[in-house]
Design an enzyme around this catalytic site. Structure first.
Site, short mmCIF file in Angstrom:
data_model
loop_
_atom_site.label_atom_id
_atom_site.label_comp_id
_atom_site.label_asym_id
_atom_site.label_seq_id
_atom_site.Cartn_x
_atom_site.Cartn_y
_atom_site.Cartn_z
N GLU A 182 0.83 -1.21 0.00
CA GLU A 182 0.00 0.00 0.00
C GLU A 182 0.86 1.26 0.00
OE1 GLU A 182 0.53 -2.19 2.24
OE2 GLU A 182 0.38 -1.46 4.31
N CYS A 287 16.24 -6.47 0.44
CA CYS A 287 16.34 -7.67 1.26
C CYS A 287 17.69 -8.34 1.08
CB CYS A 287 15.23 -8.65 0.92
SG CYS A 287 15.41 -9.27 -0.74
N GLU A 389 16.51 -6.84 11.68
CA GLU A 389 16.64 -6.20 10.37
C GLU A 389 16.27 -4.72 10.50
OE1 GLU A 389 13.63 -7.14 7.39
OE2 GLU A 389 15.19 -7.29 5.87
P1 NAD Z 1 5.62 -5.98 5.20
O1 NAD Z 1 5.73 -7.34 5.76
O2 NAD Z 1 5.26 -4.87 6.12
O3 NAD Z 1 4.51 -5.96 4.03
C1 NAD Z 1 4.51 -6.94 3.02
C2 NAD Z 1 3.07 -7.12 2.55
O4 NAD Z 1 2.29 -7.64 3.63
C3 NAD Z 1 2.40 -5.83 2.09
O5 NAD Z 1 1.66 -6.07 0.93
C4 NAD Z 1 1.53 -5.46 3.26
O6 NAD Z 1 0.35 -4.76 2.89
C5 NAD Z 1 1.15 -6.81 3.86
N1 NAD Z 1 0.90 -6.74 5.31
C6 NAD Z 1 1.44 -5.85 6.18
N2 NAD Z 1 0.96 -6.09 7.42
C7 NAD Z 1 0.12 -7.14 7.33
C8 NAD Z 1 -0.67 -7.87 8.28
N3 NAD Z 1 -0.67 -7.54 9.58
N4 NAD Z 1 -1.40 -8.91 7.84
C9 NAD Z 1 -1.39 -9.24 6.54
N5 NAD Z 1 -0.67 -8.59 5.58
C10 NAD Z 1 0.08 -7.56 5.98
O7 NAD Z 1 7.00 -5.68 4.43
P2 NAD Z 1 7.49 -4.30 3.82
O8 NAD Z 1 7.86 -3.38 4.93
O9 NAD Z 1 6.56 -3.84 2.78
O10 NAD Z 1 8.81 -4.79 3.06
C11 NAD Z 1 10.07 -4.91 3.69
C12 NAD Z 1 10.34 -6.33 4.11
O11 NAD Z 1 10.28 -7.20 2.99
C13 NAD Z 1 11.73 -6.51 4.68
O12 NAD Z 1 11.65 -7.34 5.80
C14 NAD Z 1 12.50 -7.18 3.56
O13 NAD Z 1 13.62 -7.96 3.97
C15 NAD Z 1 11.43 -8.03 2.98
N6 NAD Z 1 11.76 -8.46 1.61
C16 NAD Z 1 12.16 -9.74 1.44
C17 NAD Z 1 12.53 -10.18 0.19
C18 NAD Z 1 12.97 -11.60 -0.03
O14 NAD Z 1 13.00 -12.03 -1.17
N7 NAD Z 1 13.31 -12.35 1.00
C19 NAD Z 1 12.46 -9.30 -0.90
C20 NAD Z 1 12.03 -8.00 -0.69
C21 NAD Z 1 11.68 -7.59 0.59
#
Ligand code: NAD
Length: 505
Positions: A182, A287, A389
């Site tokens: 979002e 990441c 992280e």
């Molecule tokens: P996030 O976990 O906050 O959000 C990811 C998704 O989950 C979003 O679409 C969000 O709307 C949804 N979400 C958030 N809270 C939720 C909840 N309570 N219940 C259900 N869905 C929910 O992650 P972010 O801050 O957007 O991204 C950063 C994170 O992503 C970092 O931890 C990074 O390491 C990770 N990441 C990992 C990889 C990989 O391949 N391992 C790649 C890119 C990013």
């Protein structure tokens, strides 16, 4: 008289149509360079998500029956459209994420490479055939699509990470519902429009905006067969547990703390450039960013600090619109506060803050979410800044006495996404690649992201599920294996059989 810039309202993309949000709930999308709210994003209610799932379920039989070569033609057209729209896509990424335009283009290109991989789907879906496994009996194995698949993606790669998922899923014959972050959702809408322009039938690819309510609906609806998640570990673990409990195939790629081990014999020029790019590129919001340097031997540690200090100080921090910028702002003011909080914590924990980026000022962009590069030395294993992280431009140096100690640190950490070793010693590099409990390893390569025709994924608490993403693992994830054993009437007839037959019997 000055007029406030207009705040645009985004929408969902369902069945080939732009659909306004109907739940009454919305979120803010920032331009992180200025700190201004530039757009509003609707948060879908359960009913809106169910509608998108219904449309995708309806489109599935027709799309699954479309020959792979025809599905591939759509991918070829999509590939061309991404190239034609590269500047526009990069602009969308940068204006909502904050990363530099060059970096944004690089990330779109990495997504494009997955589309190119998906263009080869007829070859990738070829099955196996064994003739004459028993008298007059043939056997063959094919891979069939799952049905409706869903993708839930993070903010840090708003074009690339969705493209890790939907091109492979759709090329395999599935239909797809994407729920992008979002925080920077516009790119997904543009990609959906381009897929339609490429000739994809309506309903095969849908984008739904939202938060937990949308995600929970995708995780529990019986019509969704597969879930790909990329994001933080806490949410990924929840997505994996909830989706699996509802009978879905789930892959959840999660958080990281990537170590770069620096041996005393490493090329120090190469080390310095690698640490700068991998630690501070994209403001550390990757990441696969390097967030920990493990220096082996005190002299190595001192040399690394001596070389990094002026380089971190010289980092040019600014808006993506300035082509001389090395590092843009963080994604939102809220994320800036979180990362700044970690710098405060590191000081309280007793780490030595060599460079403090907290007081940075970017002229004319006073409200932007900027943080200068930060460098901590003498970080220890018990500190939160080491264990957790941070996801910002904060690099920690932890000093190890020996190679074995450095390897133990890598292996004991709860995350296992990427790790790199810098050395000239082949034996040492081989030992590391063999023994490190990590999904993706670099040898003198700081960010070892696999190319599109290999697969991406971590170990330990960086991945929940069995399959890595894109490449061959992506095709396996988005398809189910079916094995057929066939006999035709002209084959030899054995009469009724009451015991198991083997091929040799
Ligand atoms: P996030 O976990 O906050 O959000 C990811 C998704 O989950 C979003 O679409 C969000 O709307 C949804 N979400 C958030 N809270 C939720 C909840 N309570 N219940 C259900 N869905 C929910 O992650 P972010 O801050 O957007 O991204 C950063 C994170 O992503 C970092 O931890 C990074 O390491 C990770 N990441 C990992 C990889 C990989 O391949 N391992 C790649 C890119 C990013």
């Amino acid at each position: 008289m000055t007029t406030e810039p207009k705040v645009y309202s985004l929408y969902h993309y369902i069945g080939g149509n732009k659909v306004s949000g109907g739940s009454g709930r919305n979120g803010d999308v920032y331009d992180p360079a200025t700190g201004r709210v530039a757009k509003h994003v609707p948060f879908a209610g359960k009913g809106e998500v169910e509608r998108a799932i219904a449309v995708a379920a309806h489109a599935f039989p027709g799309w699954a029956a479309t020959p792979p070569a025809k599905r591939s033609q759509v991918m070829f057209a999509f590939r061309d459209l991404i190239r034609q729209n590269m500047d526009n896509l990069a602009q969308l990424v940068s204006s909502e994420h904050g990363k530099t335009l060059e970096d944004a283009k690089g990330s779109v290109t990495r997504g494009l490479e997955v589309v190119e991989f998906a263009c080869g789907i007829p070859q990738l879906l070829k099955g196996e055939y064994s003739e004459g496994v028993a008298s007059g009996v043939d056997s063959y194995a094919t891979r069939q699509p799952l049905g409706v698949c869903a993708g839930i993606t993070p903010f840090n790669f708003p074009a690339m990470v969705p493209m890790w998922m939907f091109p492979v899923a759709i090329a395999c014959g599935n239909t797809f519902v994407l729920k992008p972050s979002e925080k920077d959702p516009s790119c997904s809408l543009k990609l959906a429009e381009l897929m339609q322009e490429a000739g994809l039938p309506d309903g095969v690819f849908n984008v739904i905006m939202g938060d937990k309510e949308a995600v929970d609906t995708l995780l529990t609806d019986h019509r969704v067969e597969g879930i790909s998640f990329v994001g933080s570990t806490a949410i990924g673990e929840y997505v994996y547990a909830t989706g699996s409990a509802h009978g879905k195939r789930v892959q959840a790629l999660c958080g990281a703390k990537n170590h770069m081990v620096i041996m005393p014999d490493a090329d120090m020029d190469q080390v310095t450039d690698a640490a700068m790019g991998a630690g501070y590129g994209s403001a550390g919001e990757r990441c696969m960013a390097i967030s920990v340097l493990v220096t082996v031997g005190d002299e190595t540690g001192d040399e690394v600090v001596r070389r990094l200090e002026p380089r971190v100080r010289e980092l040019k921090v600014g808006p993506y619109t300035d082509s001389s910028t090395d590092m843009g702002p963080l994604v939102t003011p809220q994320h800036l506060e979180k990362v700044r909080g970690y710098v405060d914590t590191g000081i309280e924990e007793g780490a030595k803050l060599v460079i403090d980026g907290r007081d940075i000022e970017v002229p004319s962009y006073e409200d932007g979410a900027y943080l200068g590069g930060c460098l901590f030395d003498h970080v220890t294993e018990d500190m939160r800044i080491y264990k957790e992280e941070i996801f910002g431009p904060v690099l920690s140096i932890i000093r190890a006495g020996t190679y074995e100690e450095a390897l133990r640190l890598v292996n004991d950490h709860e995350y296992g996404n990427g790790a790199a070793i810098f050395t000239r010693d082949g034996d040492c590099a081989r030992n590391f690649t063999h023994r490190a409990r990590i999904g993706m390893i670099g040898v003198n390569v700081p960010i070892p992201v696999p190319v599109a025709y290999h697969s991406f994924g971590g170990w330990k608490r960086s991945l929940f599920g069995d399959h890595h993403i894109h490449g061959p693992e992506g095709v396996r994830f988005y398809t189910r294996l079916k094995t057929v054993t066939a006999r035709w009437p002209s084959g030899i007839k054995d009469g009724a059989e009451f015991h198991f037959k083997s091929g040799s019997g």
